[in-house]
Design a protein around this motif. Structure first.
Motif, PDB file in Angstrom:
ATOM      1  N   LEU A  75       0.836  -1.203   0.000  1.00 58.70           N
ATOM      2  CA  LEU A  75       0.000   0.000   0.000  1.00 58.70           C
ATOM      3  C   LEU A  75       0.865   1.246   0.000  1.00 58.70           C
ATOM      4  O   LEU A  75       0.474   2.277  -0.537  1.00 58.70           O
ATOM      5  CB  LEU A  75      -0.919  -0.009   1.216  1.00 58.70           C
ATOM      6  CG  LEU A  75      -1.970  -1.118   1.230  1.00 58.70           C
ATOM      7  CD1 LEU A  75      -2.807  -1.038   2.492  1.00 58.70           C
ATOM      8  CD2 LEU A  75      -2.842  -1.065   0.005  1.00 58.70           C
ATOM      9  N   TYR A  91       3.531   1.708  -1.749  1.00 56.84           N
ATOM     10  CA  TYR A  91       3.824   2.019  -3.145  1.00 56.84           C
ATOM     11  C   TYR A  91       2.652   2.741  -3.796  1.00 56.84           C
ATOM     12  O   TYR A  91       2.824   3.711  -4.517  1.00 56.84           O
ATOM     13  CB  TYR A  91       4.126   0.756  -3.958  1.00 56.84           C
ATOM     14  CG  TYR A  91       5.491   0.169  -3.723  1.00 56.84           C
ATOM     15  CD1 TYR A  91       6.599   0.991  -3.607  1.00 56.84           C
ATOM     16  CD2 TYR A  91       5.667  -1.193  -3.632  1.00 56.84           C
ATOM     17  CE1 TYR A  91       7.860   0.457  -3.393  1.00 56.84           C
ATOM     18  CE2 TYR A  91       6.924  -1.735  -3.416  1.00 56.84           C
ATOM     19  CZ  TYR A  91       8.011  -0.905  -3.297  1.00 56.84           C
ATOM     20  OH  TYR A  91       9.249  -1.435  -3.089  1.00 56.84           O
ATOM     21  N   LEU A  92       1.455   2.213  -3.544  1.00 57.26           N
ATOM     22  CA  LEU A  92       0.282   2.823  -4.158  1.00 57.26           C
ATOM     23  C   LEU A  92       0.115   4.273  -3.715  1.00 57.26           C
ATOM     24  O   LEU A  92      -0.325   5.112  -4.483  1.00 57.26           O
ATOM     25  CB  LEU A  92      -0.978   2.029  -3.816  1.00 57.26           C
ATOM     26  CG  LEU A  92      -1.078   0.638  -4.419  1.00 57.26           C
ATOM     27  CD1 LEU A  92      -2.414   0.010  -4.069  1.00 57.26           C
ATOM     28  CD2 LEU A  92      -0.888   0.673  -5.911  1.00 57.26           C
ATOM     29  N   LYS A  93       0.481   4.542  -2.495  1.00 50.95           N
ATOM     30  CA  LYS A  93       0.369   5.903  -1.964  1.00 50.95           C
ATOM     31  C   LYS A  93       1.476   6.795  -2.514  1.00 50.95           C
ATOM     32  O   LYS A  93       1.273   7.971  -2.775  1.00 50.95           O
ATOM     33  CB  LYS A  93       0.442   5.842  -0.434  1.00 50.95           C
ATOM     34  CG  LYS A  93      -0.129   7.041   0.266  1.00 50.95           C
ATOM     35  CD  LYS A  93      -0.259   6.770   1.737  1.00 50.95           C
ATOM     36  CE  LYS A  93       1.070   7.087   2.408  1.00 50.95           C
ATOM     37  NZ  LYS A  93       1.025   7.062   3.841  1.00 50.95           N
ATOM     38  N   GLN A  94       2.642   6.240  -2.708  1.00 55.40           N
ATOM     39  CA  GLN A  94       3.844   6.992  -3.072  1.00 55.40           C
ATOM     40  C   GLN A  94       3.988   7.243  -4.566  1.00 55.40           C
ATOM     41  O   GLN A  94       4.467   8.286  -4.977  1.00 55.40           O
ATOM     42  CB  GLN A  94       5.065   6.184  -2.605  1.00 55.40           C
ATOM     43  CG  GLN A  94       6.130   6.974  -1.957  1.00 55.40           C
ATOM     44  CD  GLN A  94       7.255   6.045  -1.511  1.00 55.40           C
ATOM     45  OE1 GLN A  94       7.105   4.856  -1.309  1.00 55.40           O
ATOM     46  NE2 GLN A  94       8.427   6.623  -1.380  1.00 55.40           N
ATOM     47  N   MET A  98      -9.015  -1.670  -4.016  1.00 55.60           N
ATOM     48  CA  MET A  98      -7.828  -0.849  -3.726  1.00 55.60           C
ATOM     49  C   MET A  98      -7.612   0.190  -4.810  1.00 55.60           C
ATOM     50  O   MET A  98      -7.341   1.359  -4.533  1.00 55.60           O
ATOM     51  CB  MET A  98      -6.570  -1.724  -3.624  1.00 55.60           C
ATOM     52  CG  MET A  98      -6.289  -2.232  -2.255  1.00 55.60           C
ATOM     53  SD  MET A  98      -4.618  -2.908  -2.096  1.00 55.60           S
ATOM     54  CE  MET A  98      -4.426  -3.934  -3.504  1.00 55.60           C
ATOM     55  N   GLY A  99      -7.701  -0.255  -6.042  1.00 55.08           N
ATOM     56  CA  GLY A  99      -7.521   0.677  -7.155  1.00 55.08           C
ATOM     57  C   GLY A  99      -8.508   1.819  -7.080  1.00 55.08           C
ATOM     58  O   GLY A  99      -8.122   2.991  -7.185  1.00 55.08           O
ATOM     59  N   ARG A 100      -9.766   1.495  -6.874  1.00 53.41           N
ATOM     60  CA  ARG A 100     -10.789   2.553  -6.799  1.00 53.41           C
ATOM     61  C   ARG A 100     -10.536   3.466  -5.605  1.00 53.41           C
ATOM     62  O   ARG A 100     -10.690   4.683  -5.704  1.00 53.41           O
ATOM     63  CB  ARG A 100     -12.177   1.929  -6.726  1.00 53.41           C
ATOM     64  CG  ARG A 100     -12.541   1.261  -8.031  1.00 53.41           C
ATOM     65  CD  ARG A 100     -14.012   1.076  -8.321  1.00 53.41           C
ATOM     66  NE  ARG A 100     -14.933   0.968  -7.226  1.00 53.41           N
ATOM     67  CZ  ARG A 100     -15.733  -0.060  -7.016  1.00 53.41           C
ATOM     68  NH1 ARG A 100     -15.692  -1.095  -7.825  1.00 53.41           N
ATOM     69  NH2 ARG A 100     -16.584  -0.068  -6.022  1.00 53.41           N
ATOM     70  N   THR A 101     -10.119   2.887  -4.484  1.00 51.15           N
ATOM     71  CA  THR A 101      -9.845   3.675  -3.282  1.00 51.15           C
ATOM     72  C   THR A 101      -8.722   4.683  -3.526  1.00 51.15           C
ATOM     73  O   THR A 101      -8.777   5.814  -3.050  1.00 51.15           O
ATOM     74  CB  THR A 101      -9.469   2.744  -2.102  1.00 51.15           C
ATOM     75  OG1 THR A 101     -10.554   1.850  -1.869  1.00 51.15           O
ATOM     76  CG2 THR A 101      -9.168   3.522  -0.844  1.00 51.15           C
ATOM     77  N   PHE A 102      -7.728   4.280  -4.291  1.00 51.41           N
ATOM     78  CA  PHE A 102      -6.596   5.164  -4.586  1.00 51.41           C
ATOM     79  C   PHE A 102      -6.822   6.006  -5.848  1.00 51.41           C
ATOM     80  O   PHE A 102      -5.917   6.689  -6.309  1.00 51.41           O
ATOM     81  CB  PHE A 102      -5.304   4.349  -4.721  1.00 51.41           C
ATOM     82  CG  PHE A 102      -4.735   3.917  -3.401  1.00 51.41           C
ATOM     83  CD1 PHE A 102      -3.930   4.771  -2.657  1.00 51.41           C
ATOM     84  CD2 PHE A 102      -5.017   2.651  -2.895  1.00 51.41           C
ATOM     85  CE1 PHE A 102      -3.411   4.371  -1.445  1.00 51.41           C
ATOM     86  CE2 PHE A 102      -4.496   2.257  -1.670  1.00 51.41           C
ATOM     87  CZ  PHE A 102      -3.690   3.116  -0.940  1.00 51.41           C
ATOM     88  N   GLY A 103      -8.021   5.928  -6.420  1.00 49.62           N
ATOM     89  CA  GLY A 103      -8.336   6.720  -7.601  1.00 49.62           C
ATOM     90  C   GLY A 103      -7.649   6.229  -8.859  1.00 49.62           C
ATOM     91  O   GLY A 103      -7.378   7.013  -9.772  1.00 49.62           O
ATOM     92  N   LEU A 104      -7.374   4.933  -8.924  1.00 52.69           N
ATOM     93  CA  LEU A 104      -6.668   4.351 -10.070  1.00 52.69           C
ATOM     94  C   LEU A 104      -7.634   3.566 -10.954  1.00 52.69           C
ATOM     95  O   LEU A 104      -8.578   2.954 -10.460  1.00 52.69           O
ATOM     96  CB  LEU A 104      -5.567   3.402  -9.587  1.00 52.69           C
ATOM     97  CG  LEU A 104      -4.529   4.002  -8.643  1.00 52.69           C
ATOM     98  CD1 LEU A 104      -3.619   2.912  -8.097  1.00 52.69           C
ATOM     99  CD2 LEU A 104      -3.724   5.073  -9.348  1.00 52.69           C
TER     100      LEU A 104
END
Length: 176
Positions: free
Chosen positions: A88, A90-93, A125-131
């Protein structure tokens, strides 16, 4: 430029895989900038696909290069997501635009409840991170239905077409 002038292909995004060796080159950003100038391609129609394992070596350098290219309009996809060092952090960074669900999870969707749960988690996760989330290796209607039901509306795989030589691909796009 042929694609840019054709309504059937003018909005297609071209995805390129970047290897660890390429990304580690100090002039990687400059090489991409030169390629854009030489080809005249619209950089917003370029997507660079990175693998998770590629990112663990030098995250700060990778993020700096990604940000420089993103400033040009290039987008990024995390290829084969879930198969290596998923984090997670990485997804944030990372300045990602997309996660690509590895085909190994899609292949056994119907028979393996763990894979179904993993795919659902990756989509969430993707949707949560706007991906955006894309699934690779979609080969049958049941896989497609599962993905649609769970909010993944981008896919690639043999259900749609096998890899094609350029001329056949251009004919295929004209028909679709």
């Amino acid at each position: 430029s042929d694609w840019a002038d054709n309504p059937a292909t003018s909005s297609l995004q071209l995805s390129l895989n970047a290897s660890a060796l390429e990304l580690r080159q100090p002039d990687f950003v400059e090489q991409v900038q030169r390629a854009i100038l030489v080809t005249g391609i619209n950089p917003t129609l370029l997507k660079i696909e990175l693998t998770e394992s590629l990112l663990i070596d030098n995250v700060y350098d990778t993020v700096a290069k990604m940000n420089a290219l993103k400033a040009l309009g290039i987008s990024f996809s995390m290829d084969d997501f879930g198969t290596a060092y998923s984090s997670l952090a990485y997804l944030k960074q990372l300045p990602l635009n997309q996660l690509k669900i590895d085909q190994s999870f899609i292949r056994d969707l119907g028979e393996n409840p763990s894979n179904a749960a993993l795919v659902q988690a990756i989509i969430l996760m993707g949707r949560t991170f706007g991906l955006d989330v894309i699934a690779e290796g979609v080969e049958d209607e049941a896989q497609l239905a599962f993905l649609n039901l769970n909010g993944c509306h981008a896919y690639q795989g043999y259900l749609f077409s096998r890899p094609l030589p350029l001329a056949e691909f251009e004919e295929f796009v004209e028909r679709v």
